[in-house]
Design a protein around this motif. Sequence first.
Motif, mmCIF file in Angstrom:
data_model
loop_
_atom_site.group_PDB
_atom_site.id
_atom_site.type_symbol
_atom_site.label_atom_id
_atom_site.label_comp_id
_atom_site.label_asym_id
_atom_site.label_seq_id
_atom_site.Cartn_x
_atom_site.Cartn_y
_atom_site.Cartn_z
ATOM 1 N N ALA A 24 0.833 -1.207 0.000
ATOM 2 C CA ALA A 24 0.000 0.000 0.000
ATOM 3 C C ALA A 24 0.863 1.250 0.000
ATOM 4 O O ALA A 24 0.601 2.218 -0.742
ATOM 5 C CB ALA A 24 -0.928 -0.006 1.215
ATOM 6 N N LYS A 25 1.909 1.254 0.816
ATOM 7 C CA LYS A 25 2.816 2.408 0.832
ATOM 8 C C LYS A 25 3.566 2.526 -0.493
ATOM 9 O O LYS A 25 3.784 3.625 -1.005
ATOM 10 C CB LYS A 25 3.800 2.281 1.996
ATOM 11 N N GLU A 26 3.933 1.377 -1.043
ATOM 12 C CA GLU A 26 4.697 1.386 -2.294
ATOM 13 C C GLU A 26 3.880 1.931 -3.454
ATOM 14 O O GLU A 26 4.329 2.836 -4.168
ATOM 15 C CB GLU A 26 5.149 -0.039 -2.616
ATOM 16 N N ILE A 27 2.668 1.423 -3.668
ATOM 17 C CA ILE A 27 1.909 1.832 -4.854
ATOM 18 C C ILE A 27 1.262 3.201 -4.689
ATOM 19 O O ILE A 27 0.971 3.880 -5.668
ATOM 20 C CB ILE A 27 0.852 0.790 -5.269
ATOM 21 N N SER A 28 1.045 3.620 -3.431
ATOM 22 C CA SER A 28 0.462 4.949 -3.201
ATOM 23 C C SER A 28 1.532 6.039 -3.167
ATOM 24 O O SER A 28 1.241 7.208 -3.419
ATOM 25 C CB SER A 28 -0.315 4.964 -1.882
ATOM 26 N N GLY A 29 2.763 5.646 -2.810
ATOM 27 C CA GLY A 29 3.833 6.628 -2.635
ATOM 28 C C GLY A 29 3.625 7.502 -1.415
ATOM 29 O O GLY A 29 4.243 8.572 -1.286
ATOM 30 N N ALA A 30 2.792 7.061 -0.487
ATOM 31 C CA ALA A 30 2.439 7.884 0.676
ATOM 32 C C ALA A 30 3.529 7.874 1.736
ATOM 33 O O ALA A 30 4.216 6.876 1.939
ATOM 34 C CB ALA A 30 1.130 7.393 1.288
ATOM 35 N N GLU A 31 3.656 8.993 2.414
ATOM 36 C CA GLU A 31 4.599 9.095 3.537
ATOM 37 C C GLU A 31 4.018 8.464 4.799
ATOM 38 O O GLU A 31 4.755 7.928 5.626
ATOM 39 C CB GLU A 31 4.899 10.572 3.840
ATOM 40 N N HIS A 32 2.698 8.565 4.970
ATOM 41 C CA HIS A 32 2.058 8.139 6.207
ATOM 42 C C HIS A 32 0.896 7.180 5.934
ATOM 43 O O HIS A 32 0.369 7.135 4.821
ATOM 44 C CB HIS A 32 1.534 9.348 6.985
#
Length: 412
Positions: A24-32
């Motif tokens: 989820a963090k990888e494909i969204s590119g989200a910091e948090h």
Amino acid sequence: MSAVGLIVEYNPLHNGHVHHFAKAKEISGAEHTIAILSGPFLQRGEPGIVSKFARAEMALAMGADLVIELPVAYAVQPAEWFAFGAAALLDATGVVDSLCFGTESGTLDLLLPLSRILADESAELQERIGFHLNEGMNYPAAYSRAAAAAAGFAGMEQEILDVLQQPNHTLGLHYLIALKRLGSRVRPLTIPRIHAGYHDKMPAHAKIASATAVRKLLLEQDLSAAAPYLPEFTLGIIDREFREGRGPITWGSFRGPLLNLLLTSSPRDLAAFHEVTEGLEYRLRRVLPGLGKPEVAELLQALKTKRYTHTKLQRMLTHILLRHTKEEMSAPALTAGPGYLRVLGFSSGGQELLKKMKKTASLPVIVKPSSFEHPQLELDLQASAAYANAFPNPETRHMFRDYLEAPIRFSR
């Protein structure tokens, strides 16, 4: 400051959840990351094997920045309302850019166009659902068949039906419908489930198993049997909770209070509770004298019919246990949406998000439940107290933890 939202139960948090979190963090590119976590009782009408606080701690230990409780009014509901409540909370933060959930296919190619059609629940769709229910189908099957027909994708009816009969696709579809109805700017993303099906009762992989399989190992064997499928922090938290008399919690833990309610309530009393429908109040009273043992598992088996799924019946018993009325859980009440953002825990990154949410959130952010009043929150506090009263080693401070302790502050 970008953030991805996850809608979770973590019952318990296992290696498959760690994979979902990382992707989820990888494909969204989200910091948090913000996790919307079900409280003491879960979507399929089951109690959590350990408390919401222990499961929130697992989420923070994995790397989540902020954990927000999904009110019990939405947590113990069919997919439509569960998804609506959780998506509404993510949208209300004002800081979530995307929602990432798991599906069997790992693609939204069919779910997105289908959600656009079904977001406007026409009278035709409701009539089709009613028709299939009258044929003897349970609600999930009736909804799937009606949705497939309503979509009107020529030649794809069976494909749509097959997709909607898979639990993660159904839930994913309702997330998409909820976002559309909310007019949300939150972007939906999905990843494929790997190595384990939602309902798999036995592990088929060396490291990843379904939560159902993990709970079975924990309850029928021991912690060491489940260890290959759990991260070290989950193992530590479960071990502590079990040793200190706060688990494991199952439906059997509520045998006394539930049966007492059923035995002392008239059919008219029972009919007032949410999901007691179509004469189930009389069926409840009829089957009780014939139980081999006065156990919740036997009661569920005796109540089950082709029309009423195990999940539907578990949810009904949860609402009876917690005395949730039809009025409290009515469609108009639920359509109004959650009334607050209840914080269960946060990291230093979560503290940054909370500071930002003071300006962006469209709902009150609740850190101290004792300082806020709302009918949904009262139900949450009651559910937590009832859950803690079922601990193997119950203590008053656990029943009132929501009032007595601040949210978890997790240091990394």
